[in-house]
Design a protein around this motif. Structure first.
Motif, short mmCIF file in Angstrom:
data_model
loop_
_atom_site.label_atom_id
_atom_site.label_comp_id
_atom_site.label_asym_id
_atom_site.label_seq_id
_atom_site.Cartn_x
_atom_site.Cartn_y
_atom_site.Cartn_z
N ALA A 104 0.84 -1.13 -0.06
CA ALA A 104 -0.01 -0.07 -0.09
C ALA A 104 0.92 1.35 -0.02
O ALA A 104 0.70 2.13 -0.90
N ILE A 105 1.87 1.19 0.75
CA ILE A 105 2.90 2.37 0.94
C ILE A 105 3.60 2.59 -0.44
O ILE A 105 3.63 3.54 -1.06
N ASP A 106 3.89 1.53 -1.01
CA ASP A 106 4.58 1.36 -2.40
C ASP A 106 3.64 1.98 -3.35
O ASP A 106 4.20 2.78 -4.40
N MET A 107 2.60 1.89 -3.39
CA MET A 107 1.56 2.15 -4.45
C MET A 107 1.62 3.69 -4.39
O MET A 107 1.55 4.38 -5.40
N GLY A 108 1.43 4.37 -3.10
CA GLY A 108 1.39 5.78 -2.84
C GLY A 108 2.70 6.13 -3.36
O GLY A 108 2.72 7.42 -4.10
N ARG A 109 3.79 5.68 -3.16
CA ARG A 109 4.92 5.97 -3.63
C ARG A 109 5.29 6.17 -5.01
O ARG A 109 5.56 7.13 -5.47
N ARG A 110 4.72 5.05 -5.78
CA ARG A 110 4.62 5.01 -7.13
C ARG A 110 3.82 6.14 -7.74
O ARG A 110 4.06 6.99 -8.95
N GLY A 111 2.73 6.61 -6.99
CA GLY A 111 1.76 7.28 -7.24
C GLY A 111 2.22 9.01 -7.35
O GLY A 111 1.97 9.71 -8.35
N LEU A 112 3.15 9.23 -6.38
CA LEU A 112 3.71 10.49 -5.98
C LEU A 112 4.85 10.74 -7.45
O LEU A 112 5.07 11.78 -7.97
N HIS A 113 5.54 9.29 -7.53
CA HIS A 113 6.60 9.20 -8.52
C HIS A 113 5.92 10.14 -10.08
O HIS A 113 6.49 10.81 -10.60
N ASN A 114 4.87 9.24 -10.31
CA ASN A 114 4.20 9.54 -11.71
C ASN A 114 3.62 10.98 -11.68
O ASN A 114 3.96 11.54 -12.61
#
Length: 165
Positions: free
Chosen positions: A120-130
């Motif tokens: 879940a944290i990684d999904m948020g991280r990838r979203g911010l990266h995008n």
């Protein structure tokens, strides 16, 4: 020339062949920062699409800081200057701050959290990266043409300049 050969030749002129940091304006980081920067450079050089409208590459990019702006000093691989573009970092402040916080949460979660929490944290991280990479593409629009993956890798470099040990 075959279609594949034409595509390969086209790809070879629309790419970054070298990325460096202007150490006079950025300085050297600690060993962890230098390691992160080296990984980010390796990743972007491994595969990228980068072109300047009306100018053929391959290109060499030097990232630096000029009056709190990110400097993209772009030259051809043979050293011929192409352009220098100064990019305000102000629009990136929030996303860099948020990305730094979520990366810290991610690295802490790896130590103790469940796989579901880490994911879940990684999904948020990838979203911010995008989000950050799209902002970078928008800010460079009309000056530098880059694809989504190259923008993501460039943001990684920008973030590596701010990364704290």
């Amino acid at each position: 020339m075959t279609a594949k050969a034409t595509e390969d030749a086209s790809q070879s002129i629309h790419r970054l062949a070298a990325v460096t940091f202007d150490e006079d304006s950025i300085g050297r980081g600690n060993p962890d920062q230098e390691h992160e920067r080296a990984i980010a450079i390796f990743d972007i050089l491994e595969e990228n699409h980068f072109s300047i409208p009306g100018r053929e590459g391959p290109y060499a990019l030097t990232l630096g800081l000029v009056e709190n702006k990110l400097s993209f000093a772009i030259r051809r691989e043979d050293g011929e200057p192409v352009m220098t573009h100064l990019l305000s970092l102000t629009p990136f402040r929030r996303v860099i701050r948020d990305y730094e916080m979520i990366c810290e949460s991610y690295y802490n979660a790896i130590k103790t959290a469940s796989p579901t929490q880490i994911e879940a944290i990684d999904m948020g991280r990838r979203g911010l990266h995008n989000e950050a990479s799209e902002l970078l593409r928008q800010r460079l629009e009309g000056k530098v043409d880059l694809d989504h993956d190259t923008a993501r890798r460039l943001f990684t470099l920008v973030f590596a300049l701010h990364w704290k040990a």
